[in-house]
Design an enzyme around this catalytic site. Structure first.
Site, PDB file in Angstrom:
ATOM      1  N   TYR A   1       0.863  -1.186   0.000  1.00 11.98           N
ATOM      2  CA  TYR A   1       0.000   0.000   0.000  1.00 11.98           C
ATOM      3  C   TYR A   1       0.894   1.229   0.000  1.00 11.98           C
ATOM      4  O   TYR A   1       1.629   1.474   0.959  1.00 11.98           O
ATOM      5  CB  TYR A   1      -0.891  -0.043   1.240  1.00 11.98           C
ATOM      6  CG  TYR A   1      -1.854   1.113   1.416  1.00 11.98           C
ATOM      7  CD1 TYR A   1      -2.186   1.983   0.387  1.00 11.98           C
ATOM      8  CD2 TYR A   1      -2.458   1.323   2.653  1.00 11.98           C
ATOM      9  CE1 TYR A   1      -3.074   3.018   0.570  1.00 11.98           C
ATOM     10  CE2 TYR A   1      -3.363   2.349   2.854  1.00 11.98           C
ATOM     11  CZ  TYR A   1      -3.658   3.197   1.814  1.00 11.98           C
ATOM     12  OH  TYR A   1      -4.539   4.233   2.011  1.00 11.98           O
TER      13      TYR A   1
ATOM     14  N   LYS B   1      -1.448  -1.486  -4.052  1.00 10.98           N
ATOM     15  CA  LYS B   1      -2.454  -0.427  -4.011  1.00 10.98           C
ATOM     16  C   LYS B   1      -1.729   0.902  -4.113  1.00 10.98           C
ATOM     17  O   LYS B   1      -0.936   1.258  -3.248  1.00 10.98           O
ATOM     18  CB  LYS B   1      -3.277  -0.484  -2.722  1.00 10.98           C
ATOM     19  CG  LYS B   1      -4.292   0.669  -2.593  1.00 10.98           C
ATOM     20  CD  LYS B   1      -4.992   0.630  -1.244  1.00 10.98           C
ATOM     21  CE  LYS B   1      -5.899   1.829  -1.044  1.00 10.98           C
ATOM     22  NZ  LYS B   1      -6.503   1.845   0.318  1.00 10.98           N
TER      23      LYS B   1
END
Length: 296
Positions: free
Chosen positions: A139, A168
């Site tokens: 992330y 992400k």
């Protein structure tokens, strides 16, 4: 490394709190919210992300939230649990807890007080990934974490650690998504975490959209995904522009604050955000009510 087939709309619930500054996690409200997201047709649910105020929870609250959310998801859709901490030790502990509690994947956000160099980032991700057997999502959210991961570094981590399998990207720069696709010949699943880039991200090849928007407007969010998958660009543009004012508002006002205010307007009381965050003010609430009414 095998795992859940993550794609589409990955919904991020807030963490509801009971009334009062000392109010703990409201597991009944969290269960109701998860049910709404699953019943609406979201393709996965991801508790304990930035929207879930994970940075403001103590350990017991974090464990309670993870257990309650995973119990509510109950295998109906894939569950991705957010794992973030300043220390690698605590990130490992939370990742292991999430796996034992039934998470299908963990999303790891490196956080930093001291600036981390590439060597430290690699060690952090490697130790967390080695501690679990479920897939790990990198992330990148420099605005909240203080750590900015280049596409090249993320691709390198995917190549060197077996169960780091997806990314992400939430920097707000769609060029990074194009770079991820270029570096991996389109083979790396990457997910958009920036709401205003949803349409561009899908055009860049994003496997899905990680978003809190389904808490408030699940219909248009899912409709955008369907239109993109069908190759219907005209409908995709129309649906995206219709929801864009809501997406920009909730992002600009802070996701925990604005999403909790919107849920209250829709009849689900998720409590106030955890101080030092404050509830949305009256003018902001009135504006959000107008935006939600316009898209209904």
């Amino acid at each position: 490394m095998t795992g859940p087939a993550l794609e589409g709309i990955i919904a991020y619930p807030v963490t509801p709190f009971a009334p009062g500054e000392a109010g703990g996690v409201d597991t009944a409200a969290l269960t109701a919210l998860v049910d709404r997201l699953v019943d609406a047709g979201c393709h996965a649910v991801a508790p304990l992300g930035s929207t879930g105020e994970s940075a403001y929870l103590d350990d017991e609250e974090w464990y309670t939230t993870a257990e309650a959310a995973l119990a509510a998801i109950a295998g109906r859709v894939p569950a991705v649990v957010g794992v973030a901490d300043l220390t690698t030790r605590n990130a490992v502990r939370r990742a292991r807890f999430a796996e034992r509690a039934g998470a299908d994947a963990v999303m790891v956000l490196p956080q930093s007080y001291w600036r981390l160099d590439e060597r430290e980032v690699v060690r952090h991700f490697t130790e967390v990934a080695d501690a679990v057997s479920v897939p790990v999502m990198i992330y990148n959210n420099p605005a909240t974490s203080g750590v900015d991961l280049s596409p090249e570094l993320m691709v390198s981590l995917v190549g060197r650690v077996e169960n780091i399998t997806m990314v992400k990207e939430s920097s707000g720069d769609v060029r990074r998504m194009h770079r991820l696709a270029q570096l991996t010949d389109g083979e790396l699943p990457f997910f958009n975490g920036s709401n205003p880039l949803a349409l561009e991200a899908f055009a860049a090849g994003a496997a899905g959209w990680c978003t809190a928007a389904p808490c408030l407007i699940p219909g248009p969010v899912l409709e955008l995904h369907r239109a993109v998958r069908a190759g219907d660009l005209d409908t995709a543009r129309e649906v995206f522009y219709r929801q864009l004012p809501v997406l920009e508002f909730i992002l600009g006002g802070g996701l925990p604050t604005t999403v909790k205010a919107g849920l209250a307007l829709l009849g689900l009381d998720a409590g106030a955000p955890r101080p030092p965050l404050l509830p949305l003010d009256e003018p902001g609430t009135a504006r959000l009510a107008e935006l939600l009414a316009a898209i209904a």
